[in-house]
Motif scaffolding. Structure first.
Motif, PDB file in Angstrom:
ATOM      1  N   UNK A 107      -7.688  11.034   9.874  1.00  0.00           N
ATOM      2  CA  UNK A 107      -8.784  11.766   9.229  1.00  0.00           C
ATOM      3  C   UNK A 107      -8.276  12.645   8.088  1.00  0.00           C
ATOM      4  N   UNK A 108      -6.987  12.534   7.748  1.00  0.00           N
ATOM      5  CA  UNK A 108      -6.403  13.351   6.688  1.00  0.00           C
ATOM      6  C   UNK A 108      -6.874  12.871   5.322  1.00  0.00           C
ATOM      7  N   UNK A 109      -7.065  13.811   4.399  1.00  0.00           N
ATOM      8  CA  UNK A 109      -7.355  13.429   3.021  1.00  0.00           C
ATOM      9  C   UNK A 109      -6.027  13.220   2.296  1.00  0.00           C
ATOM     10  N   UNK A 110      -6.098  12.818   1.014  1.00  0.00           N
ATOM     11  CA  UNK A 110      -4.884  12.479   0.284  1.00  0.00           C
ATOM     12  C   UNK A 110      -3.921  13.678   0.179  1.00  0.00           C
ATOM     13  N   UNK A 111      -4.450  14.863  -0.095  1.00  0.00           N
ATOM     14  CA  UNK A 111      -3.598  16.048  -0.228  1.00  0.00           C
ATOM     15  C   UNK A 111      -2.905  16.376   1.090  1.00  0.00           C
ATOM     16  N   UNK A 112      -3.645  16.294   2.183  1.00  0.00           N
ATOM     17  CA  UNK A 112      -3.054  16.572   3.489  1.00  0.00           C
ATOM     18  C   UNK A 112      -2.006  15.534   3.855  1.00  0.00           C
ATOM     19  N   UNK A 113      -2.263  14.281   3.506  1.00  0.00           N
ATOM     20  CA  UNK A 113      -1.299  13.221   3.794  1.00  0.00           C
ATOM     21  C   UNK A 113       0.005  13.452   3.046  1.00  0.00           C
ATOM     22  N   UNK A 114      -0.091  13.846   1.798  1.00  0.00           N
ATOM     23  CA  UNK A 114       1.113  14.115   1.007  1.00  0.00           C
ATOM     24  C   UNK A 114       1.918  15.253   1.630  1.00  0.00           C
ATOM     25  N   UNK A 115       1.230  16.274   2.121  1.00  0.00           N
ATOM     26  CA  UNK A 115       1.913  17.420   2.721  1.00  0.00           C
ATOM     27  C   UNK A 115       2.688  17.034   3.979  1.00  0.00           C
ATOM     28  N   UNK A 116       2.073  16.257   4.887  1.00  0.00           N
ATOM     29  CA  UNK A 116       2.762  15.892   6.125  1.00  0.00           C
ATOM     30  C   UNK A 116       3.892  14.916   5.841  1.00  0.00           C
ATOM     31  N   UNK A 117       3.723  14.069   4.830  1.00  0.00           N
ATOM     32  CA  UNK A 117       4.810  13.153   4.459  1.00  0.00           C
ATOM     33  C   UNK A 117       5.980  13.946   3.882  1.00  0.00           C
ATOM     34  N   UNK A 164       0.841  -1.184   0.000  1.00  0.00           N
ATOM     35  CA  UNK A 164       0.000   0.000   0.000  1.00  0.00           C
ATOM     36  C   UNK A 164       0.888   1.250   0.000  1.00  0.00           C
ATOM     37  N   UNK A 165       0.514   2.262  -0.755  1.00  0.00           N
ATOM     38  CA  UNK A 165       1.273   3.518  -0.751  1.00  0.00           C
ATOM     39  C   UNK A 165       1.204   4.175   0.625  1.00  0.00           C
ATOM     40  N   UNK A 166       2.282   4.873   0.963  1.00  0.00           N
ATOM     41  CA  UNK A 166       2.348   5.507   2.273  1.00  0.00           C
ATOM     42  C   UNK A 166       1.245   6.536   2.460  1.00  0.00           C
ATOM     43  N   UNK A 167       0.968   7.347   1.438  1.00  0.00           N
ATOM     44  CA  UNK A 167      -0.087   8.352   1.597  1.00  0.00           C
ATOM     45  C   UNK A 167      -1.456   7.702   1.790  1.00  0.00           C
ATOM     46  N   UNK A 168      -1.698   6.587   1.107  1.00  0.00           N
ATOM     47  CA  UNK A 168      -2.950   5.879   1.305  1.00  0.00           C
ATOM     48  C   UNK A 168      -3.036   5.301   2.710  1.00  0.00           C
ATOM     49  N   UNK A 169      -1.923   4.769   3.203  1.00  0.00           N
ATOM     50  CA  UNK A 169      -1.889   4.219   4.555  1.00  0.00           C
ATOM     51  C   UNK A 169      -2.212   5.305   5.575  1.00  0.00           C
ATOM     52  N   UNK A 170      -1.631   6.491   5.400  1.00  0.00           N
ATOM     53  CA  UNK A 170      -1.885   7.606   6.323  1.00  0.00           C
ATOM     54  C   UNK A 170      -3.364   7.999   6.275  1.00  0.00           C
ATOM     55  N   UNK A 171      -3.936   8.068   5.084  1.00  0.00           N
ATOM     56  CA  UNK A 171      -5.362   8.411   4.961  1.00  0.00           C
ATOM     57  C   UNK A 171      -6.235   7.378   5.656  1.00  0.00           C
ATOM     58  N   UNK A 172      -5.863   6.114   5.506  1.00  0.00           N
ATOM     59  CA  UNK A 172      -6.665   5.035   6.061  1.00  0.00           C
ATOM     60  C   UNK A 172      -6.492   4.920   7.572  1.00  0.00           C
ATOM     61  N   UNK A 173      -5.507   5.620   8.119  1.00  0.00           N
ATOM     62  CA  UNK A 173      -5.225   5.533   9.558  1.00  0.00           C
ATOM     63  C   UNK A 173      -5.549   6.818  10.315  1.00  0.00           C
TER      64      UNK A 173
END
Length: 247
Positions: A12-22, A1-10
């Motif tokens: 409340x961040x959306x995909x754009x927010x997950x990419x930013x924190x990563x 699983x992609x890291x950004x998808x994992x963060x979203x699934x874990x």
């Protein structure tokens, strides 16, 4: 699983927010800051955000009885999306496995487990799909006088579809009435059912998917339900833990 998808699934961040924190180095994998959102990770990895380990939400597996004039799409188009019929959190995480045409009704599977949906409709697993087919003309085959048994045999042997080099895989045709049949196939070529009947001189005027594998379309039109663990396991996996190990 992609890291950004994992963060979203874990979270409340959306995909754009997950990419930013990563990208900001706020997410670590096994103690190392990872700034590439596309890095593949596994649930067994220790993935942390803001000092807390992330644990993904359980995968969801949904059966929906698709109405006519709806789209197997996450967004509306010429017709409304079937996602309008769902009342679930984080619907943007879900995708449709085994899409149906707008004018086709019946069983649709919806999930956020990409590996599972890939395996369900992977031709090498020969998952059987059963369709109830309504036809324009009586079932008599391509040539006048061809008896019903001959047409059954042709479907079983495989049909040559226009523009394709390989015959269709063996299919089971069962007559219900003069203009209605049940067709069982184990592949999913483009508009396959409609093209198979066109190849023998008939036309599909109504199409409903009744079953995928061992899963029956047992809810009313427009209704949905979650699959049971047994149904999820029914696609060639002996247990959910085994399915997890394949991800």
């Amino acid at each position: 699983m992609r890291l950004d998808k994992f963060v979203c699934k874990s979270t409340t961040l959306n995909r754009q927010q997950a990419v930013l924190v990563i990208s900001a180095g706020e997410v670590t994998v096994n103690g190392n800051a990872i700034v590439d959102a596309a890095v593949q990770v596994h649930e067994s990895n220790c993935i942390e955000f803001q000092g807390e380990r992330l644990l993904p939400r359980p995968f969801r597996y949904i059966l929906l009885n698709k109405p006519k004039s709806t789209l197997c799409s996450n967004v509306d188009g010429d017709y409304p999306s079937i996602f309008n019929l769902l009342n679930v959190p984080n619907p943007d995480e879900l995708h449709i496995a085994g899409r149906l045409d707008a004018d086709t009704t019946g069983l649709v599977l919806i999930t956020d487990d990409g590996r599972w949906s890939f395996n369900v409709f992977n031709p090498k697993y020969h998952c059987q799909k059963v369709y109830r087919v309504r036809l324009r003309d009586s079932i008599e085959g391509e040539h006048k006088g061809e008896i019903d048994g001959q047409l059954v045999a042709r479907f079983k042997q495989g049909l040559q579809l226009p523009g394709e080099t390989k015959l269709t895989l063996p299919a089971k045709l069962v007559y219900v009435s003069e203009r209605e049949a049940l067709l069982t196939i184990s592949e999913g070529r483009y508009h396959q059912v409609k093209r198979m009947f066109a190849a023998v001189g008939n036309r599909v005027v109504g199409l409903h998917r009744e079953r995928v594998g061992s899963i029956e379309c047992d809810v009313a039109c427009g209704e949905w339900r979650y699959l049971s663990d047994i149904e999820v396991e029914g696609f060639g996996f002996s247990s959910l833990s085994e399915l997890d190990n394949r991800r």
